[in-house]
Design an enzyme around this catalytic site. Structure first.
Site, PDB file in Angstrom:
ATOM      1  N   SER A 151       0.846  -1.198   0.000  1.00 32.25           N
ATOM      2  CA  SER A 151       0.000   0.000   0.000  1.00 32.25           C
ATOM      3  C   SER A 151       0.877   1.242   0.000  1.00 32.25           C
ATOM      4  O   SER A 151       1.968   1.240   0.594  1.00 32.25           O
ATOM      5  CB  SER A 151      -0.879   0.003   1.249  1.00 32.25           C
ATOM      6  N   TYR A 164      -1.531  -0.520   9.773  1.00 32.51           N
ATOM      7  CA  TYR A 164      -1.684  -0.953   8.372  1.00 32.51           C
ATOM      8  C   TYR A 164      -0.394  -0.689   7.579  1.00 32.51           C
ATOM      9  O   TYR A 164       0.076  -1.553   6.825  1.00 32.51           O
ATOM     10  CB  TYR A 164      -2.869  -0.171   7.798  1.00 32.51           C
ATOM     11  N   LYS A 168       1.953  -3.438   5.784  1.00 34.53           N
ATOM     12  CA  LYS A 168       2.114  -3.409   4.330  1.00 34.53           C
ATOM     13  C   LYS A 168       3.576  -3.306   3.914  1.00 34.53           C
ATOM     14  O   LYS A 168       3.995  -3.939   2.931  1.00 34.53           O
ATOM     15  CB  LYS A 168       1.314  -2.238   3.735  1.00 34.53           C
TER      16      LYS A 168
HETATM   17  P1  NAI Z   1     -11.901  -5.243   0.485  1.00 34.25           P
HETATM   18  O1  NAI Z   1     -12.269  -5.017   1.904  1.00 34.25           O
HETATM   19  O2  NAI Z   1     -12.970  -5.125  -0.548  1.00 34.25           O
HETATM   20  O3  NAI Z   1     -11.210  -6.657   0.287  1.00 34.25           O
HETATM   21  C1  NAI Z   1     -10.514  -7.352   1.277  1.00 34.25           C
HETATM   22  C2  NAI Z   1     -11.066  -8.765   1.317  1.00 34.25           C
HETATM   23  O4  NAI Z   1     -10.300  -9.541   2.240  1.00 34.25           O
HETATM   24  C3  NAI Z   1     -12.517  -8.801   1.783  1.00 34.25           C
HETATM   25  O5  NAI Z   1     -13.316  -9.468   0.827  1.00 34.25           O
HETATM   26  C4  NAI Z   1     -12.454  -9.544   3.122  1.00 34.25           C
HETATM   27  O6  NAI Z   1     -13.593 -10.337   3.391  1.00 34.25           O
HETATM   28  C5  NAI Z   1     -11.203 -10.377   2.943  1.00 34.25           C
HETATM   29  N1  NAI Z   1     -10.597 -10.759   4.226  1.00 34.25           N
HETATM   30  C6  NAI Z   1     -10.417  -9.979   5.315  1.00 34.25           C
HETATM   31  N2  NAI Z   1      -9.833 -10.652   6.296  1.00 34.25           N
HETATM   32  C7  NAI Z   1      -9.617 -11.921   5.810  1.00 34.25           C
HETATM   33  C8  NAI Z   1      -9.015 -13.077   6.364  1.00 34.25           C
HETATM   34  N3  NAI Z   1      -8.532 -13.097   7.617  1.00 34.25           N
HETATM   35  N4  NAI Z   1      -8.947 -14.184   5.595  1.00 34.25           N
HETATM   36  C9  NAI Z   1      -9.439 -14.192   4.336  1.00 34.25           C
HETATM   37  N5  NAI Z   1     -10.032 -13.110   3.773  1.00 34.25           N
HETATM   38  C10 NAI Z   1     -10.114 -11.980   4.509  1.00 34.25           C
HETATM   39  O7  NAI Z   1     -10.713  -4.217   0.165  1.00 34.25           O
HETATM   40  P2  NAI Z   1      -9.818  -4.006  -1.153  1.00 34.25           P
HETATM   41  O8  NAI Z   1      -9.694  -2.552  -1.332  1.00 34.25           O
HETATM   42  O9  NAI Z   1     -10.277  -4.851  -2.258  1.00 34.25           O
HETATM   43  O10 NAI Z   1      -8.398  -4.508  -0.627  1.00 34.25           O
HETATM   44  C11 NAI Z   1      -7.676  -5.606  -1.163  1.00 34.25           C
HETATM   45  C12 NAI Z   1      -6.229  -5.499  -0.729  1.00 34.25           C
HETATM   46  O11 NAI Z   1      -5.636  -4.355  -1.329  1.00 34.25           O
HETATM   47  C13 NAI Z   1      -6.036  -5.332   0.769  1.00 34.25           C
HETATM   48  O12 NAI Z   1      -4.888  -6.031   1.188  1.00 34.25           O
HETATM   49  C14 NAI Z   1      -5.832  -3.851   0.922  1.00 34.25           C
HETATM   50  O13 NAI Z   1      -5.127  -3.537   2.088  1.00 34.25           O
HETATM   51  C15 NAI Z   1      -5.046  -3.549  -0.332  1.00 34.25           C
HETATM   52  N6  NAI Z   1      -5.088  -2.153  -0.700  1.00 34.25           N
HETATM   53  C16 NAI Z   1      -6.219  -1.593  -1.223  1.00 34.25           C
HETATM   54  C17 NAI Z   1      -6.206  -0.263  -1.586  1.00 34.25           C
HETATM   55  C18 NAI Z   1      -7.352   0.370  -2.255  1.00 34.25           C
HETATM   56  O14 NAI Z   1      -7.178   1.507  -2.779  1.00 34.25           O
HETATM   57  N7  NAI Z   1      -8.506  -0.249  -2.317  1.00 34.25           N
HETATM   58  C19 NAI Z   1      -5.042   0.604  -1.342  1.00 34.25           C
HETATM   59  C20 NAI Z   1      -3.900  -0.100  -0.846  1.00 34.25           C
HETATM   60  C21 NAI Z   1      -3.950  -1.420  -0.526  1.00 34.25           C
END
Ligand code: NAI
Length: 287
Positions: A151, A164, A168
């Site tokens: 991130s 976080y 990351k």
């Molecule tokens: P999101 O919240 O839609 O997706 C994260 C997913 O991980 C969710 O579907 C959730 O149910 C699942 N999850 C959470 N804890 C879990 C666990 N213990 N075991 C299995 N699954 C689990 O968020 P998003 O934005 O799609 O994020 C995806 C990745 O990208 C994350 O690692 C986030 O930190 C990273 N990220 C996202 C950014 C953004 O702009 N959306 C920016 C920087 C990083």
């Protein structure tokens, strides 16, 4: 080109947001995808099978191959069970996109140990448990693709995200070493710092900014990084809104003191020490 065709790739946290897009993109290019998702809320509370099942259905309806898994990546048992689902379904495994994540934002003054631990547990330990479970399989077959979700909050910092950001950038440290240790076994390890409108960012950035960041912009880069022909390793990419950028740490020539300097002598040379003109990509002098 082989791309990801026929490869078995796990995407953690693939029940929604970016992970779902990654899973759909990989499957559309012929990968057999393990759609892992705990199915909880943004803060990691709750769980369910619906999110992962829905993405598997989407993939199957589009003619692709996928299997669901609902384990938490935040425990070694969860990672072991995820690997079991993968091997039971497909008999082999070629890579993982370690994408699962949660948020527990708080200013550092207010952050509790529980908020720190929960975030480290899912992102950093989750990345560790899952890649560790796969590692012997990837080494043995002499091929593997590891991609972690980093991130810009880790690379550059962000108010309220000490937990976080630490997790990351910890993942970037992890892939830097996996890249070195995996090189002889055909394993690459990279990181993507995505920027996308998902439930994770919905109240973090202004709506007009998020409008320009559909998750679909990130997925093709992820699929390329998971492909056979992409042999880049230990690289970090910032990807979002159509922009695809590489980020690297640079090191300047600095200053050399033949004898231990006094603090005053350090201060005298401080302008030279901190001047990044002519800096080059850094490397570990101990490696
Ligand atoms: P999101 O919240 O839609 O997706 C994260 C997913 O991980 C969710 O579907 C959730 O149910 C699942 N999850 C959470 N804890 C879990 C666990 N213990 N075991 C299995 N699954 C689990 O968020 P998003 O934005 O799609 O994020 C995806 C990745 O990208 C994350 O690692 C986030 O930190 C990273 N990220 C996202 C950014 C953004 O702009 N959306 C920016 C920087 C990083």
């Amino acid at each position: 080109m082989p791309g990801v065709d026929g490869r078995v790739i796990i995407v953690t946290g693939a029940g929604g947001g970016l992970g779902r897009e990654y899973a759909l993109s990989l499957a559309s290019q012929g990968a057999r995808v393990v759609v892992n998702d705990l199915g909880g809320a943004r803060d990691g509370s709750g769980q369910g099978s619906e999110m992962a099942d829905k993405v598997v259905s989407e993939i199957e309806e589009a003619g692709g191959e996928a299997v669901a898994n609902y384990d938490s990546v935040a425990t070694p048992q969860g990672a072991a069970s995820l690997l079991k689902t993968t091997l039971d379904a497909f008999g082999e495994v070629h890579g993982v996109v370690s994408n699962a994540g949660i948020l527990r934002d708080a200013s550092y003054a207010k952050m509790t140990d529980a908020e720190w631990d929960a975030v480290l547990q899912v992102h950093l330990y989750g990345g560790y448990y899952v890649t560790r479970a796969l590692w012997p399989h990837l080494r043995e077959q002499g091929y593997g693709r590891i991609l972690v979700a980093a991130s810009t909050s880790g690379l550059f910092g962000n108010f309220g995200q000490a937990n976080y950001g630490a997790a990351k950038l910890g993942l970037v440290g992890l892939v830097n070493t996996l890249a070195i240790e995996g090189a002889r076994s055909g394993i690459t390890a990279n990181a993507v710092a995505p920027l996308a409108a998902t439930r994770m960012t919905e109240d973090i950035a202004p709506a007009d900014f998020l409008e320009k960041l559909p998750p679909a912009h990130v997925a093709p880069v992820v699929t390329h990084l998971m492909s056979e022909e992409c042999t880049d390793t230990a690289s970090v990419f910032v990807v979002g809104g159509g922009q695809v950028q590489r980020v690297q740490q640079f090191q300047n020539a600095g200053v050399r003191f033949d004898a231990p300097p006094s603090p005053g002598e350090v201060a005298e040379r401080w302008a030279e020490i901190t001047d990044m003109t002519g800096a080059v990509p850094g490397k570990n002098p101990l490696g």
